[in-house]
Enzyme design. Structure first.
Site, PDB file in Angstrom:
ATOM      1  N   CYS A 253      23.016  40.704  87.661  1.00  0.00           N
ATOM      2  CA  CYS A 253      23.442  39.386  88.066  1.00  0.00           C
ATOM      3  C   CYS A 253      22.871  39.160  89.454  1.00  0.00           C
ATOM      4  O   CYS A 253      22.318  40.070  90.057  1.00  0.00           O
ATOM      5  CB  CYS A 253      24.956  39.311  88.143  1.00  0.00           C
TER       6      CYS A 253
ATOM      7  N   ARG B 248      17.603  36.874  87.525  1.00  0.00           N
ATOM      8  CA  ARG B 248      18.448  38.066  87.366  1.00  0.00           C
ATOM      9  C   ARG B 248      19.529  37.861  86.301  1.00  0.00           C
ATOM     10  O   ARG B 248      20.239  38.790  85.951  1.00  0.00           O
ATOM     11  CB  ARG B 248      19.118  38.403  88.704  1.00  0.00           C
TER      12      ARG B 248
ATOM     13  N   TRP C 170      24.668  37.491  84.059  1.00  0.00           N
ATOM     14  CA  TRP C 170      24.071  37.955  82.795  1.00  0.00           C
ATOM     15  C   TRP C 170      25.143  38.847  82.223  1.00  0.00           C
ATOM     16  O   TRP C 170      25.352  39.948  82.707  1.00  0.00           O
ATOM     17  CB  TRP C 170      22.800  38.719  83.124  1.00  0.00           C
TER      18      TRP C 170
ATOM     19  N   ASN D 252      27.850  42.319  91.561  1.00  0.00           N
ATOM     20  CA  ASN D 252      26.762  42.766  90.694  1.00  0.00           C
ATOM     21  C   ASN D 252      26.918  44.271  90.542  1.00  0.00           C
ATOM     22  O   ASN D 252      27.037  44.973  91.537  1.00  0.00           O
ATOM     23  CB  ASN D 252      25.416  42.414  91.349  1.00  0.00           C
ATOM     24  N   GLY D 253      26.921  44.747  89.299  1.00  0.00           N
ATOM     25  CA  GLY D 253      27.082  46.177  89.068  1.00  0.00           C
ATOM     26  C   GLY D 253      28.069  46.394  87.936  1.00  0.00           C
ATOM     27  O   GLY D 253      28.438  45.457  87.221  1.00  0.00           O
TER      28      GLY D 253
ATOM     29  N   GLU E  36       1.491  46.615  75.881  1.00  0.00           N
ATOM     30  CA  GLU E  36       1.900  45.591  76.838  1.00  0.00           C
ATOM     31  C   GLU E  36       1.655  44.192  76.260  1.00  0.00           C
ATOM     32  O   GLU E  36       2.480  43.293  76.434  1.00  0.00           O
ATOM     33  CB  GLU E  36       1.149  45.792  78.166  1.00  0.00           C
TER      34      GLU E  36
ATOM     35  N   LYS F 265       4.610  41.466  75.783  1.00  0.00           N
ATOM     36  CA  LYS F 265       4.559  40.095  76.299  1.00  0.00           C
ATOM     37  C   LYS F 265       4.790  39.103  75.169  1.00  0.00           C
ATOM     38  O   LYS F 265       5.515  38.127  75.319  1.00  0.00           O
ATOM     39  CB  LYS F 265       3.178  39.803  76.921  1.00  0.00           C
TER      40      LYS F 265
ATOM     41  N   GLU G  62       8.494  39.190  74.063  1.00  0.00           N
ATOM     42  CA  GLU G  62       9.510  38.766  75.029  1.00  0.00           C
ATOM     43  C   GLU G  62       9.488  37.282  75.336  1.00  0.00           C
ATOM     44  O   GLU G  62      10.535  36.707  75.597  1.00  0.00           O
ATOM     45  CB  GLU G  62       9.497  39.624  76.309  1.00  0.00           C
TER      46      GLU G  62
ATOM     47  N   HIS H 124      -0.553  54.917  59.183  1.00  0.00           N
ATOM     48  CA  HIS H 124       0.545  55.830  58.856  1.00  0.00           C
ATOM     49  C   HIS H 124       1.861  55.072  58.715  1.00  0.00           C
ATOM     50  O   HIS H 124       2.864  55.436  59.322  1.00  0.00           O
ATOM     51  CB  HIS H 124       0.671  56.907  59.936  1.00  0.00           C
TER      52      HIS H 124
ATOM     53  N   LYS I  84      15.189  39.841  84.737  1.00  0.00           N
ATOM     54  CA  LYS I  84      14.035  40.456  85.396  1.00  0.00           C
ATOM     55  C   LYS I  84      14.376  41.801  86.011  1.00  0.00           C
ATOM     56  O   LYS I  84      13.555  42.710  86.040  1.00  0.00           O
ATOM     57  CB  LYS I  84      13.502  39.514  86.467  1.00  0.00           C
TER      58      LYS I  84
HETATM   59  C1  G6P Z   1      12.886  44.151  82.930  1.00  0.00           C
HETATM   60  C2  G6P Z   1      11.845  43.067  83.092  1.00  0.00           C
HETATM   61  C3  G6P Z   1      10.463  43.639  82.779  1.00  0.00           C
HETATM   62  C4  G6P Z   1      10.196  44.853  83.660  1.00  0.00           C
HETATM   63  C5  G6P Z   1      11.287  45.911  83.511  1.00  0.00           C
HETATM   64  C6  G6P Z   1      11.147  47.003  84.551  1.00  0.00           C
HETATM   65  O1  G6P Z   1      13.008  44.495  81.586  1.00  0.00           O
HETATM   66  O2  G6P Z   1      12.117  41.981  82.246  1.00  0.00           O
HETATM   67  O3  G6P Z   1       9.485  42.642  83.036  1.00  0.00           O
HETATM   68  O4  G6P Z   1       8.966  45.405  83.299  1.00  0.00           O
HETATM   69  O5  G6P Z   1      12.567  45.312  83.712  1.00  0.00           O
HETATM   70  O6  G6P Z   1      11.332  46.430  85.805  1.00  0.00           O
HETATM   71  P1  G6P Z   1      10.771  47.009  87.165  1.00  0.00           P
HETATM   72  O7  G6P Z   1      11.274  46.080  88.219  1.00  0.00           O
HETATM   73  O8  G6P Z   1      11.344  48.394  87.307  1.00  0.00           O
HETATM   74  O9  G6P Z   1       9.292  47.043  87.080  1.00  0.00           O
END
Ligand code: G6P
Length: 579
Positions: free
Chosen positions: A2, A27, A71, A97-98, A452, A456, A459, A475, A574
């Site tokens: 959050c 967040r 969140w 937050n936590g 990756e 992307k 997500e 496989h 994020k």
């Molecule tokens: C979340 C974000 C991702 C990110 C991951 C790790 O899942 O949505 O975009 O890659 O966290 O975050 P960091 O800040 O450790 O790179």
């Protein structure tokens, strides 16, 4: 996961809090709330995103206040569960937050004492505990509460009739902004950039007592000094700058984020640490984990150094000996699993290095040394420019270990990155946006690039996509190939080329349409593939970057075609500050 904000000073607190929460939305954004104190405590809470317009109706009085964008963790995203949470009498409010792990026990105990809980949140236990211990002084009540809390917290507390904020931190971040007879508090730098460049990072265990003209920080009951640091991000970096979405802006900033990170170089003491390592272990999550996998392929190929790349969340389950350099890679520097993994490495006396984009973040405090990426603030939930900057930092390590063999390649890579930004991906986007499922395949370092690309795609477009090592597709996943299942194949020249072309033909034989990325002028590939996307014919290190960029753009445009919420994909945040 959050975001919290606080303000105390001479301004009307409400607009400062609302603006701050908007900056923290990445967040979490399922509900929000603010509270201010004038003579009384006033609270305003809503479900949904703070950007949806409802925040404009908030007109709370007072120049001291706190805010939260949520969140959901404990309890559904409802108005009652939104923060601030208040005590029985409606005099004390907190945002948090936590995760309070012993919440159930605390709640049972508090209810036995006669406290009435309104919400299902763990946060509410904190405010009732403060109420229970309040005896005329909010700071003392908070201090008496902290030893009872197990878990992680960054919280801000206010109380009616008092121009005062008490902030406490344990394993979740709080940064304070220092103004002229005013202070700001937030989960990260973003909300502060509008007002000040002078910041103080609280440490775990710190409690701050903040009034308009004075800030006192305590640790273990003793008053401590924390340095004021200057932030080199500016508020312009946090604006969309004419782009439709932050993600597109950030994709376009990648030549710069790569270049700036290379230009910043590596400090001498970090160099020494990197040169001394006989083997390297990397820990990371999400997109950052993919950069560590790419590093593994490249570093083992070019510098002959053994590399382990582990997910932060799984690290604790591996008990193999660990006695060498451990590098944690994280855009935010706040990902709980990555921090926990680095703490484990420290406990085993390994030298530790943080690669992160955020100066002052928790990871920089835990690690022995830091290599800072220069991506600037990244707002969109999907990581793009931070990924490229991570690769810049990691490729510099390879270059260092190879005695500067790639100086020239790295100092010009941003030009090739710029070349693919304007690619026309219309046909590929049309194919992907009609699909329910897609596969991305590659070999060697392009396998994690494919992972990756798939991440992307899923997500932000919600098209189900899987990244596979091209040799593995037969496989099992072959059973899923149909004319409606696009397969994105990365076929760059070199040792992987011929076998990748064979893999493309196998996929085509199963009637799945192929979108192939290959170097400019590759006629053979262009003929076999249904759609051919050229990338510049450059060094392998640069091809990793250009291929990644094309896949980001493919995901972005597919998500746009499907009308998705690009910068705030559903259910995602994020910064992931829970296990
Ligand atoms: C979340 C974000 C991702 C990110 C991951 C790790 O899942 O949505 O975009 O890659 O966290 O975050 P960091 O800040 O450790 O790179």
């Amino acid at each position: 996961m959050c975001g919290i904000v606080g303000y105390i000073g001479r301004r009307d607190a409400t607009p400062v809090l609302i603006q701050g929460l908007k900056r923290l939305e990445y967040r979490g954004y399922d509900s929000f709330g603010i509270a201010t104190v004038g003579s009384e405590l006033e609270v305003y809470k809503r479900t949904g995103s703070i950007s949806d317009g409802e925040a404009e109706a908030a007109h709370l009085r007072g120049s001291t206040g706190i805010g939260h964008t949520r969140w959901a963790g404990y309890g559904e995203p409802t108005v009652v569960n939104a923060h601030p949470q208040i005590d029985c009498e409606g005099k004390i409010a907190i945002v948090h937050n936590g995760t309070i792990e012993n919440y159930s026990d605390l709640r049972r105990h508090l209810e036995e004492q006669g406290h009435t809980f309104r919400s299902e949140t763990d946060t509410e236990a904190i405010v009732h505990l403060i109420e229970e211990r309040y005896d005329g002084d909010l700071l003392s009540a908070v201090n008496a509460t902290l030893p009872l809390l197990q878990g992680s917290y960054a919280f801000l507390a206010i109380m009616e009739d008092a121009e005062r904020i008490i902030a406490a931190r344990n394993k979740s971040p709080i940064v304070l902004g220092v103004g002229d007879a005013e202070f700001f508090a937030a989960s990260d730098l973003m909300p502060l950039l509008d007002y000040t460049e002078r910041v103080i990072y609280l440490e775990d265990g710190d409690v701050a007592d903040i009034t308009p003209g004075r800030l006192d920080i305590y640790h273990g009951g003793q008053r401590v000094e924390r340095p004021i640091e200057l932030v080199d991000w500016c508020v312009e970096d946090t604006r969309k700058g004419g782009f439709d979405h932050y993600m597109l802006k950030e994709i376009f900033e990648q030549p710069q984020s790569f270049y700036e990170t290379i230009r910043a170089g590596i400090d001498e003491d970090v160099r020494q640490m990197l040169m001394d390592a006989d083997e390297i272990t990397l820990v990371a999550c999400g997109t950052s984990y993919h950069t560590t996998l790419i590093f593994k392929y490249l570093a083992e190929t070019f510098c002959n150094v053994p590399v382990r790349a582990e997910m932060g969340s799984e690290f604790k389950y591996f008990t193999a000996p660990l006695n060498n350099l451990v590098i944690a890679v994280s855009q935010s520097g706040e990902t709980t699993d990555t921090i926990a993994a680095l703490n484990m490495a420290k406990a085993r006396n390994c030298p530790t290095l943080a690669i992160t984009n955020v100066q002052g973040s928790t990871l920089t405090r835990v690690a022995d040394k830091t290599l800072l990426m220069r991506a600037g603030p990244e707002v969109s939930v999907a990581a793009t420019k931070s990924y490229t900057a991570q690769l810049a930092a990691l490729m510099q390590i390879i270059n260092l270990r190879c005695e500067g063999a790639f100086d020239d390649v790295l100092s010009h890579a941003h030009l090739a990155i710029g070349d693919v930004l304007l690619h026309n991906l219309e046909d590929a986007v049309a194919l992907c946006s009609r699909a329910d499922h897609a596969f991305f395949m590659g070999r060697g370092p392009f396998y994690p690039v494919a992972m990756e690309g798939a991440l992307k795609m899923k997500e932000i477009s919600y098209v189900h996509a899987e990244g596979y090592a091209a040799g593995e597709l037969k496989h099992g996943p072959f059973a899923l190939l149909t004319p409606e299942t696009p397969v994105v194949a990365i076929c760059t020249p070199g040792p992987i080329y011929n076998v990748m072309v064979s893999n493309v033909k196998e996929v085509k034989a199963r009637k799945a349409p192929v979108i192939a990325l290959g170097v400019d002028g590759d006629k053979e590939l262009a003929e076999i593939a249904d759609i051919f996307i050229p990338i510049p014919d450059t060094h392998l290190l640069v091809q990793v970057l250009t291929a990644s960029l094309v896949l980001q753009l493919l995901a972005y445009h597919t998500a746009c075609a499907l009308g998705r919420d690009i910068d705030r994909p559903r259910n995602l945040a994020k910064s992931v500050t829970v296990e």
